[in-house]
Scaffold this motif. Sequence first.
Motif, PDB file in Angstrom:
ATOM      1  N   LYS A  84     112.190  92.625-120.585  1.00 56.77           N
ATOM      2  CA  LYS A  84     112.366  91.487-121.484  1.00 56.77           C
ATOM      3  C   LYS A  84     112.206  91.947-122.935  1.00 56.77           C
ATOM      4  CE  LYS A  84     113.078  88.457-118.225  1.00 56.77           C
ATOM      5  NZ  LYS A  84     112.286  87.241-118.096  1.00 56.77           N
ATOM      6  N   SER A  85     111.645  91.069-123.795  1.00 58.14           N
ATOM      7  CA  SER A  85     111.480  91.402-125.214  1.00 58.14           C
ATOM      8  C   SER A  85     109.997  91.417-125.567  1.00 58.14           C
ATOM      9  CB  SER A  85     112.206  90.377-126.092  1.00 58.14           C
ATOM     10  OG  SER A  85     112.124  90.724-127.460  1.00 58.14           O
ATOM     11  N   ASN A  86     109.530  92.509-126.175  1.00 64.82           N
ATOM     12  CA  ASN A  86     108.114  92.695-126.492  1.00 64.82           C
ATOM     13  C   ASN A  86     107.978  93.236-127.912  1.00 64.82           C
ATOM     14  OD1 ASN A  86     107.134  92.449-123.490  1.00 64.82           O
ATOM     15  ND2 ASN A  86     108.762  93.979-123.459  1.00 64.82           N
ATOM     16  N   ALA A  87     107.157  92.592-128.722  1.00 64.17           N
ATOM     17  CA  ALA A  87     107.047  93.003-130.124  1.00 64.17           C
ATOM     18  C   ALA A  87     105.708  92.553-130.700  1.00 64.17           C
ATOM     19  CB  ALA A  87     108.206  92.425-130.940  1.00 64.17           C
ATOM     20  N   LEU A  88     105.481  92.867-131.982  1.00 66.00           N
ATOM     21  CA  LEU A  88     104.302  92.449-132.742  1.00 66.00           C
ATOM     22  C   LEU A  88     103.018  93.056-132.174  1.00 66.00           C
ATOM     23  CD1 LEU A  88     105.138  88.669-133.303  1.00 66.00           C
ATOM     24  CD2 LEU A  88     105.966  90.657-134.562  1.00 66.00           C
ATOM     25  N   SER A  89     102.872  94.355-132.337  1.00 65.60           N
ATOM     26  CA  SER A  89     101.738  95.086-131.757  1.00 65.60           C
ATOM     27  C   SER A  89     100.454  94.863-132.548  1.00 65.60           C
ATOM     28  CB  SER A  89     102.046  96.584-131.726  1.00 65.60           C
ATOM     29  OG  SER A  89     103.328  96.819-131.195  1.00 65.60           O
ATOM     30  N   VAL A  90      99.366  94.526-131.849  1.00 64.35           N
ATOM     31  CA  VAL A  90      98.042  94.370-132.451  1.00 64.35           C
ATOM     32  C   VAL A  90      97.051  95.192-131.637  1.00 64.35           C
ATOM     33  CG1 VAL A  90      96.185  92.773-133.031  1.00 64.35           C
ATOM     34  CG2 VAL A  90      98.564  92.072-133.338  1.00 64.35           C
ATOM     35  N   TRP A  91      96.405  96.162-132.268  1.00 63.86           N
ATOM     36  CA  TRP A  91      95.453  97.036-131.577  1.00 63.86           C
ATOM     37  C   TRP A  91      94.129  96.321-131.337  1.00 63.86           C
ATOM     38  CZ3 TRP A  91      96.478 102.031-129.936  1.00 63.86           C
ATOM     39  CH2 TRP A  91      97.644 102.641-130.437  1.00 63.86           C
ATOM     40  N   SER A  92      93.518  96.584-130.189  1.00 64.49           N
ATOM     41  CA  SER A  92      92.153  96.135-129.950  1.00 64.49           C
ATOM     42  C   SER A  92      91.211  96.967-130.825  1.00 64.49           C
ATOM     43  CB  SER A  92      91.781  96.301-128.475  1.00 64.49           C
ATOM     44  OG  SER A  92      91.786  97.667-128.104  1.00 64.49           O
ATOM     45  N   PRO A  93      90.013  96.473-131.114  1.00 63.07           N
ATOM     46  CA  PRO A  93      89.117  97.200-132.029  1.00 63.07           C
ATOM     47  C   PRO A  93      88.730  98.591-131.547  1.00 63.07           C
ATOM     48  CG  PRO A  93      87.986  95.357-130.967  1.00 63.07           C
ATOM     49  CD  PRO A  93      89.446  95.194-130.688  1.00 63.07           C
ATOM     50  N   ASP A  94      88.738  98.831-130.228  1.00 63.08           N
ATOM     51  CA  ASP A  94      88.406 100.161-129.723  1.00 63.08           C
ATOM     52  C   ASP A  94      89.640 101.041-129.524  1.00 63.08           C
ATOM     53  OD1 ASP A  94      89.592  99.023-127.517  1.00 63.08           O
ATOM     54  OD2 ASP A  94      87.802  99.058-126.253  1.00 63.08           O
ATOM     55  N   GLY A  95      90.828 100.508-129.812  1.00 60.86           N
ATOM     56  CA  GLY A  95      92.049 101.282-129.701  1.00 60.86           C
ATOM     57  C   GLY A  95      92.533 101.499-128.285  1.00 60.86           C
TER      58      GLY A  95
END
Length: 313
Positions: A84-95
């Motif tokens: 499908k379509s996946n975008a807008l990456s946000v890292w968790s604080p521990d990476g």
Amino acid sequence: MAVSATGTMAYVPGPDTTDLDRTLVWVNRKGVAVPVSDVHRPYASPRLSPDGRRIAVSILESGNYQIWIYDLERGTLSRLTHEKSNALSVWSPDGKQIAFSSNLSGPTNIYAVSADGNSSPERLTSGQSAQLPSSWSKDNVLLWTEVETTTAGDLWALSPHESAHPISLRRTPFDEFEATFSPDGRFLAYVSNDSGTYEVYVQTYSGPYHRWQVSTRGGFDPVWAKTGRELFYLQNDKLIAVPVELQVGFHLGTPQTLFEVRYESGLDGFPPYDVSADGKRFLFVKPSKGPPTASEIDVTVGWAVELQSRFRH
């Protein structure tokens, strides 16, 4: 575009969407750019990992975006999502994880996946309105924008993997989006048009409510310096830096223009850049043919008549 009372339409043609040959670049505070690598792809909205060693970036493939990870030390580019379509990456604080927006189950909700690619996407939110993640605090609180038909963009928060309900942070008749936590997690920077113009604001996340307007003549795409001592945003084609004091209350310094931004714009509701840990470099996407420019205005006479004719058929 604009349409006159007599049915004549004028519009500025969009950029050449066939130009997908783009590069990731570092730009210093004087505006000098150097390539991150020689790997060219249709990149969009890159985000640095908390340790600064990796980049999560959306790449356009056959009309859909997928998330890839670029390893800055090894120079490798690895796919993270596939369907499908996946975008807008946000890292968790521990990476260790990446939250992203996806239509895997139909509606555009928020999912999380292991940053090493060794897990299947886990759905974090639900609902029929589009949900766009924007920030993940050191206390494991995830921010997102929910786009509703009656209230435009609204700000929400959630503690993933806990039995907690989403918290409404800002739900008004106006448009609010691009919320991002300060490094200490005590403040939110975001964009709103409640003054009639899109401006960057900062408000407290917890405790007594206070709000400050950061930009003065329009602003988008706020990004905090990792030190918490500066807040960056885009104003037209300029990158602005504002000194910030977080130790005692909240104080703003005088905005300073760093350089003109002649790079790709980001995906809707998401900054097109990120900043290095030392605040000396900015990560942008550079188009191979240079920035899009409005070089002409096209005019269509009798557009309204043609439109009515098509509706009748």
